[in-house]
Design an enzyme around this catalytic site. Structure first.
Site, PDB file in Angstrom:
ATOM      1  N   ASP A   1       2.777   0.597 -10.287  1.00  0.00           N
ATOM      2  CA  ASP A   1       3.548  -0.180  -9.311  1.00  0.00           C
ATOM      3  C   ASP A   1       3.315  -1.636  -9.666  1.00  0.00           C
ATOM      4  OD1 ASP A   1       4.563  -1.639  -7.213  1.00  0.00           O
ATOM      5  OD2 ASP A   1       4.048  -0.133  -5.703  1.00  0.00           O
TER       6      ASP A   1
ATOM      7  N   LYS B   1      20.773  -8.999 -15.212  1.00  0.00           N
ATOM      8  CA  LYS B   1      21.430  -9.647 -14.078  1.00  0.00           C
ATOM      9  C   LYS B   1      21.093  -8.857 -12.817  1.00  0.00           C
ATOM     10  CE  LYS B   1      25.611  -7.184 -13.273  1.00  0.00           C
ATOM     11  NZ  LYS B   1      27.005  -7.070 -13.106  1.00  0.00           N
TER      12      LYS B   1
ATOM     13  N   HIS C   1      25.858  -8.167 -20.847  1.00  0.00           N
ATOM     14  CA  HIS C   1      26.267  -7.225 -21.893  1.00  0.00           C
ATOM     15  C   HIS C   1      27.703  -7.466 -22.349  1.00  0.00           C
ATOM     16  CE1 HIS C   1      27.722  -5.037 -18.344  1.00  0.00           C
ATOM     17  NE2 HIS C   1      28.591  -4.485 -19.140  1.00  0.00           N
TER      18      HIS C   1
ATOM     19  N   LYS D   1      29.894  -7.168 -26.575  1.00  0.00           N
ATOM     20  CA  LYS D   1      31.053  -6.324 -26.889  1.00  0.00           C
ATOM     21  C   LYS D   1      31.746  -6.840 -28.147  1.00  0.00           C
ATOM     22  CE  LYS D   1      31.877  -4.779 -22.187  1.00  0.00           C
ATOM     23  NZ  LYS D   1      31.671  -3.354 -22.403  1.00  0.00           N
TER      24      LYS D   1
ATOM     25  N   GLU E   1      37.479  -2.541 -11.970  1.00  0.00           N
ATOM     26  CA  GLU E   1      36.777  -1.257 -11.998  1.00  0.00           C
ATOM     27  C   GLU E   1      37.533  -0.281 -11.102  1.00  0.00           C
ATOM     28  OE1 GLU E   1      32.195  -1.898 -11.869  1.00  0.00           O
ATOM     29  OE2 GLU E   1      33.109  -3.466 -10.669  1.00  0.00           O
TER      30      GLU E   1
ATOM     31  N   ASP F   1      28.177 -10.556  -8.372  1.00  0.00           N
ATOM     32  CA  ASP F   1      27.972  -9.432  -9.290  1.00  0.00           C
ATOM     33  C   ASP F   1      28.784  -9.591 -10.580  1.00  0.00           C
ATOM     34  OD1 ASP F   1      26.697  -6.904  -9.698  1.00  0.00           O
ATOM     35  OD2 ASP F   1      28.645  -5.927  -9.440  1.00  0.00           O
TER      36      ASP F   1
ATOM     37  N   HIS G   1      29.784 -12.380 -15.789  1.00  0.00           N
ATOM     38  CA  HIS G   1      30.707 -11.862 -16.807  1.00  0.00           C
ATOM     39  C   HIS G   1      31.995 -12.696 -16.921  1.00  0.00           C
ATOM     40  CE1 HIS G   1      27.996  -8.590 -16.817  1.00  0.00           C
ATOM     41  NE2 HIS G   1      28.481  -7.961 -15.770  1.00  0.00           N
TER      42      HIS G   1
ATOM     43  N   LYS H   1      36.636  -3.889  -7.312  1.00  0.00           N
ATOM     44  CA  LYS H   1      36.305  -2.468  -7.366  1.00  0.00           C
ATOM     45  C   LYS H   1      37.475  -1.680  -6.793  1.00  0.00           C
ATOM     46  CE  LYS H   1      31.311  -2.621  -7.343  1.00  0.00           C
ATOM     47  NZ  LYS H   1      31.173  -2.069  -8.697  1.00  0.00           N
TER      48      LYS H   1
END
Ligand code: NAP
Length: 494
Positions: free
Chosen positions: A93, A152, A182, A186, A220, A239, A244, A343
């Site tokens: 922990d 992130k 990430h 790409k 998404e 987010d 991004h 989303k």
């Protein structure tokens, strides 16, 4: 872009080694690089979590994850066994100071521990980044060869990002800190740099004289699923946009660096972030749209609303953002950059569309067809590639009929090879010590500096996010954001 060498010995420690990110992305990526023979021969991979797992139990979990998350054709028995043999698990922990001795013993248990490159990948909540760094320092396993990778989100606003960066920075030098986004790993995103700067035909057109506007969409089809608790404290702005989408905007808008070096690309991206026109509260009201998904149909299936996914309706968190940004510099003055992310949209897609201006004079009669403005469509995911939309003459006698056509570069078919996942590239860059594709502290802080007034204006306004139907393109206000400028969102064209 590789400027550094693979070390001889590496201990790659993944804090959160049993988590979703580690099992779904990091370990499959390490397996694939190992299969290609790229990991240092003497590499150990150490998963850390609170689970009471021994090495054998962890190996079983990773074997199952590789089978689940990689296509059967990518799995080679010998390579799987080699990767599994590299694995260890330490039950710890990270918040309990007394638990760290086992990790210390393992990391020091080498013939020449001082010759080992240590990577500490923090795939845990960012609230733990500071204390993990401090404990690593206290047990004496950080030296000049060590690197730390931060996932992130780096904070939830400027103050918390500064606090995370300060805490990690007390132990690791900035050159040892790899903040991962990430998207930068790409292939299509790196190809954007190559297309812009290894060719001549685009660069003279890449400015306010010839570009009408730029659209960046990261959509998404999934909802928040099990991650509603985490997501509700973040929202689409924190987010997705803060990291991004702004990183993609930087790569579109940046000036050519002198060369692709450790700092040069990051220097140019930073200048773009610093040139973003700050938003006042009035700008936020007119230039941004936030939405929240309602029930609808995605991929032919009925899906629940955000409130139902969350289990209550008390949230004002946005699951969709659209906004109009401006880069205030010589090249881009007056060119809108429209960003949107959401989303539960119709499909999962990330794309950049550079829309050029219409020809200055319409010399072909309208009756023969419409001259569409040229568009360069960069598909970031899925089906990475690029498509240039042109107007051509339809073959045949009897006049000139205009038809839209496209020049198409589909990466997978053009190069007839497997495209590596972004994490494969980025993890190797960490092991080699190449930070080019990672976010520097000043970039992260500049992005928060621009985003924070928007978050503050939303938090202090009585309005709530506009509802939008799941499986659609977002709230009506997002459509109106462009229509009032005489433009429209480009439809996904694959
Ligand atoms: P997750 O599935 O909840 O996994 C968290 C991991 O951390 C588990 O291995 C957990 O194991 C371990 N952990 C939690 N508290 C710990 C503690 N006190 N000491 C030691 N280990 C502890 O989360 P995730 O989805 O992998 O995400 C991890 C981080 O990466 C998050 O900050 C997330 O925002 C970020 N991220 C995730 C993704 C993704 O695709 N999943 C993408 C980008 C960024 P135990 O509970 O057994 O200790």
């Amino acid at each position: 872009m590789d400027q550094t060498a693979v070390p001889d010995q590496c201990d790659f420690t993944v804090f959160g080694g049993t988590g979703d990110l580690a099992l779904r992305k990091l370990l499959p990526a390490l397996y694939l690089r190992d299969h290609e023979g790229q990991l240092p021969r003497d590499t150990r991979i150490i998963g850390v979590s609170r689970a009471e797992l021994d090495d054998a139990g962890y190996r079983d979990a990773v074997r199952a994850a590789l089978t689940t998350h990689l296509p059967a054709g990518d799995l080679d028995d010998g390579s799987v066994e080699r990767l599994l043999a590299r694995l260890h698990h330490v039950a710890l922990d990270v918040e309990h100071p007394d638990d760290w001795h086992q990790l210390h013993s393992l990391l020091k248990d080498r013939p020449a521990p001082e010759l080992t490159s240590r990577v500490f990948y923090l795939a845990v909540a960012p609230a733990l980044f500071g204390s993990i760094s401090r404990h690593l320092d206290e047990i004496g396993v950080v030296d000049e060869r060590s690197r730390v990778v931060l996932e992130k989100p780096i904070g939830k606003d400027l103050a918390s990002a500064l606090a995370v960066n300060d805490a990690v920075g007390q132990v690791f030098d900035e050159s040892q800190i790899f903040r991962i986004d990430h998207y930068l790993g790409k292939e299509s995103v790196q190809n954007l740099l190559v297309t812009r700067f290894a060719n001549t035909f685009l660069e003279p057109l890449w400015n306010s004289r010839w570009v009408d506007h730029v659209q960046i969409t990261v959509a998404e089809s999934l909802g928040v699923g099990e991650r509603g608790g985490y997501y509700d404290h973040a929202g689409a702005m924190r987010d997705m946009v803060q990291n991004h989408l702004l990183q993609l905007l930087c790569l579109v808008a940046m000036e050519p660096p002198t060369h692709v070096g450790r700092e040069t690309v990051r220097d140019e991206k930073l200048k773009v972030l610093q040139a973003l026109k700050p938003m006042t509260a009035e700008d936020v009201a007119s230039e941004t749209v936030r939405g929240r998904y309602d029930r609808g149909r995605v991929d032919g299936e009925e899906v629940a609303s955000y409130a139902e996914d969350l289990g209550h309706d008390d949230s004002a968190t946005e699951t969709f953002v659209a906004l109009r940004a401006e880069v205030q510099n010589w090249r881009w003055a007056g060119v809108p950059f429209y960003l949107r992310t959401g989303k539960r949209m119709a499909r999962r897609t990330s794309e950049i569309v550079v829309v050029f201006k219409a020809p200055p004079h319409a010399m072909f009669p309208h009756s023969e067809g419409v001259t569409e403005p040229n568009r360069l469509h960069i598909q970031v995911q899925p089906d990475e590639g690029m498509r240039l939309h042109l107007t051509a003459k339809e073959p045949g006698p009897g006049g000139i009929r205009l038809r839209p056509v496209s020049l198409d570069l589909n990466y997978a078919t053009a190069f007839a090879q497997r495209l590596p996942d972004a994490y494969e590239r980025l993890l190797m860059d960490v092991i080699k010590g190449n930070p080019t594709l990672f976010m520097r502290r000043d970039e992260v802080e500049a992005a928060w500096t621009w985003v924070e007034p928007i978050l503050t204006a939303w938090a202090t306004s009585p309005g709530r996010p506009d509802p939008y139907r799941a499986g659609g393109t977002g709230p009506d206000a997002a459509t109106a954001l462009l229509e009032r400028d005489g433009r429209s969102w480009q439809a996904h064209d694959r």
